[in-house]
Write a protein that holds these residues in place. Structure first.
Motif, mmCIF file in Angstrom:
data_model
loop_
_atom_site.group_PDB
_atom_site.id
_atom_site.type_symbol
_atom_site.label_atom_id
_atom_site.label_comp_id
_atom_site.label_asym_id
_atom_site.label_seq_id
_atom_site.Cartn_x
_atom_site.Cartn_y
_atom_site.Cartn_z
ATOM 1 N N TRP A 251 6.595 4.359 7.521
ATOM 2 C CA TRP A 251 6.541 5.441 6.547
ATOM 3 C C TRP A 251 6.399 6.771 7.292
ATOM 4 O O TRP A 251 5.988 6.788 8.459
ATOM 5 C CB TRP A 251 5.348 5.252 5.608
ATOM 6 N N GLY B 18 5.716 5.047 -4.103
ATOM 7 C CA GLY B 18 6.249 3.844 -3.481
ATOM 8 C C GLY B 18 6.169 2.681 -4.458
ATOM 9 O O GLY B 18 5.088 2.229 -4.800
ATOM 10 N N LEU C 244 6.571 -0.947 -4.683
ATOM 11 C CA LEU C 244 6.623 -2.043 -3.713
ATOM 12 C C LEU C 244 6.991 -3.340 -4.418
ATOM 13 O O LEU C 244 6.270 -3.810 -5.304
ATOM 14 C CB LEU C 244 5.278 -2.181 -3.010
ATOM 15 N N GLY D 292 8.141 -2.805 1.230
ATOM 16 C CA GLY D 292 6.974 -2.301 1.949
ATOM 17 C C GLY D 292 6.986 -2.575 3.440
ATOM 18 O O GLY D 292 6.173 -2.008 4.175
ATOM 19 N N GLU E 140 1.618 7.286 -3.578
ATOM 20 C CA GLU E 140 1.250 6.712 -4.872
ATOM 21 C C GLU E 140 1.956 5.363 -5.009
ATOM 22 O O GLU E 140 3.181 5.292 -4.978
ATOM 23 C CB GLU E 140 1.668 7.644 -6.003
ATOM 24 N N THR E 141 1.167 4.303 -5.172
ATOM 25 C CA THR E 141 1.714 2.956 -5.029
ATOM 26 C C THR E 141 1.730 2.210 -6.351
ATOM 27 O O THR E 141 0.743 2.195 -7.088
ATOM 28 C CB THR E 141 0.876 2.146 -4.017
ATOM 29 N N THR F 127 -2.225 -0.136 -9.292
ATOM 30 C CA THR F 127 -1.941 1.092 -8.562
ATOM 31 C C THR F 127 -3.153 1.493 -7.771
ATOM 32 O O THR F 127 -4.246 0.970 -7.967
ATOM 33 C CB THR F 127 -1.596 2.241 -9.541
ATOM 34 N N ARG G 219 2.810 -1.732 -7.497
ATOM 35 C CA ARG G 219 3.213 -3.035 -6.965
ATOM 36 C C ARG G 219 3.981 -3.804 -8.030
ATOM 37 O O ARG G 219 3.477 -4.005 -9.135
ATOM 38 C CB ARG G 219 1.995 -3.822 -6.491
ATOM 39 N N ASP H 94 0.777 -2.560 2.811
ATOM 40 C CA ASP H 94 0.237 -1.320 2.258
ATOM 41 C C ASP H 94 0.857 -0.102 2.938
ATOM 42 O O ASP H 94 0.924 -0.040 4.173
ATOM 43 C CB ASP H 94 -1.275 -1.274 2.446
ATOM 44 N N PRO H 95 1.284 0.898 2.166
ATOM 45 C CA PRO H 95 1.764 2.165 2.741
ATOM 46 C C PRO H 95 0.577 3.065 3.055
ATOM 47 O O PRO H 95 -0.581 2.708 2.789
ATOM 48 C CB PRO H 95 2.617 2.733 1.605
#
Length: 402
Positions: free
Chosen positions: A364, A375, A377, A360, A390-391, A401, A393, A384-385
């Protein structure tokens, strides 16, 4: 009961053994239901005490005779902890190479259990395993201890209820035991009893508190979250349709001199951009890549539909893969994942889905690239992107998410 089994039963000091279980249940009443669910099986072939997946507890008569009641009570709690914490099920999810070393898995599990029992003031027999014996900190899960243990360890084997592999001293299906649905009910009942005990007395050990919290208020494992995000993105991309004359519509036969096109649902293309900078953890990165490629295989996206780009400050390699093992994670400069995303989108076969595996700490793209961008991470405190990424972790064996 015949032969050696009858001799074992005759030689077992059952009164002493059951007195130890009574003491364990009296001192830790929240464990009583689980302790009394165990079926006692005398066995001269087990070195101390052990359990199988069916909650059958194998007991050495010689060990009972040589061990004080107070320490036997601690061993009762140790063995039932393997079953409550579902160690055998968790061991089944380990990579195959690590599953094969049963004893090493067992010792890692003993480290997870015994640091809690010792902190709780329980007496355990001499020779017990503790994280400190290997220079490790307390409070970790066995999955964290396992890769940090030295090779070629020796010690006792707690049975398939711990590492998941049946031992030759375990009984067949004819001996009564607990079925999986009953085991889950016992775990939940025990977790609820722990919560009640903590509210009334406030002295629940930290390891049990964490276990009860995870059971009653589960946190979704990052693998589940990542797999769901990838499947959903691939399904979305696969939903796009177009007309093609390569396969005429079946309605063409009803018309004269007119050829109708049919609808085509293309198989999505996926690009995986892998951050190979020096700040990335290789184990977590390899695990995440394996999860992604495994999900893509399941949904039928494979071969030349998948491209992998290894990227740090620049794109070092682009490869077509069918498995994670084919990817070489090499690199190590600064991190700019914009380069990798741009390279993926500039390919002749533009991907429908781009999956970025990174810690991360990278710039971006400034705008939504008009494709699904996930993403993943990796690490304990990734930055944080942008909101449109769509994240998922990956860290602490759980994920959230947004």
């Amino acid at each position: 009961m015949r032969g050696d089994a009858a001799e074992d039963a005759a030689g077992l000091d059952r009164a002493k053994l059951l007195a130890a279980r009574y003491r364990a249940a009296s001192d830790r009443p929240y464990l009583a239901s689980a302790l009394y669910a165990l079926t006692v099986v005398p066995s001269g072939r087990v070195p101390t005490m052990g359990v199988d997946r069916r909650w059958r507890c194998y007991v050495s008569p010689a060990f009972v005779e040589a061990t004080a009641v107070q320490e036997l009570a601690g061993v009762w709690i140790h063995e039932v902890a393997h079953l409550l914490r579902a160690h055998h099920g968790r061991a089944d999810r380990l990579p195959a190479a690590r599953q094969r070393d049963h004893l090493r898995v067992n010792i890692a599990q003993d480290c997870e259990i015994n640091d809690d029992l010792i902190a709780d003031g329980l007496a355990l027999p001499a020779g017990r395993v503790e994280p400190g014996h290997f220079g490790l900190e307390t409070g970790l899960l066995f999955e964290d201890y396992l890769p940090r243990l030295p090779e070629h360890l020796t010690g006792f084997d707690c049975g398939s209820g711990a590492h998941g592999h049946p031992r030759d001293w375990e009984a067949g299906d004819g001996t009564p035991g607990v079925i999986p649905v009953e085991a889950e009910a016992l775990r939940r009942h025990t977790a609820e009893a722990m919560r009640a005990h903590e509210r009334s007395r406030g002295n629940l050990p930290a390891g049990w508190r964490r276990w009860a919290g995870n059971l009653l208020e589960p946190v979704v494992d990052w693998r589940t979250v990542l797999a769901g995000a990838v499947r959903e993105a691939v399904a979305w991309a696969g939903g796009a349709v177009d007309y093609t004359y390569r396969r005429p519509s079946r309605r063409t036969a009803a018309l004269r001199a007119v050829v109708l096109p049919s609808l085509r649902r293309p198989l999505p293309r996926v690009a995986i951009v892998v951050d190979t900078s020096g700040s990335m953890g290789e184990d977590d990165l390899a695990a995440a890549l394996a999860e992604v490629t495994g999900v893509l295989r399941e949904v039928g996206v494979r071969g030349d539909r998948v491209s992998v780009l290894a990227c740090d400050a620049d794109v070092r390699a682009v490869s077509r893969v069918t498995s994670a093992e084919q990817v070489e994670l090499a690199g190590g400069g600064g991190t700019d994942m914009r380069v990798g995303v741009r390279a993926a989108l500039a390919a002749r076969d533009r991907p429908h889905v781009v999956i970025v595996l990174t810690d991360g700490y990278t710039p971006w793209p400034e705008e939504d690239p008009s494709c699904r961008l996930i993403g993943a991470l990796i690490g304990h405190a990734p930055a944080d992107p942008p909101r449109w990424v769509e994240t998922v972790r990956i860290g602490d064996r759980s994920a959230r998410t947004r």
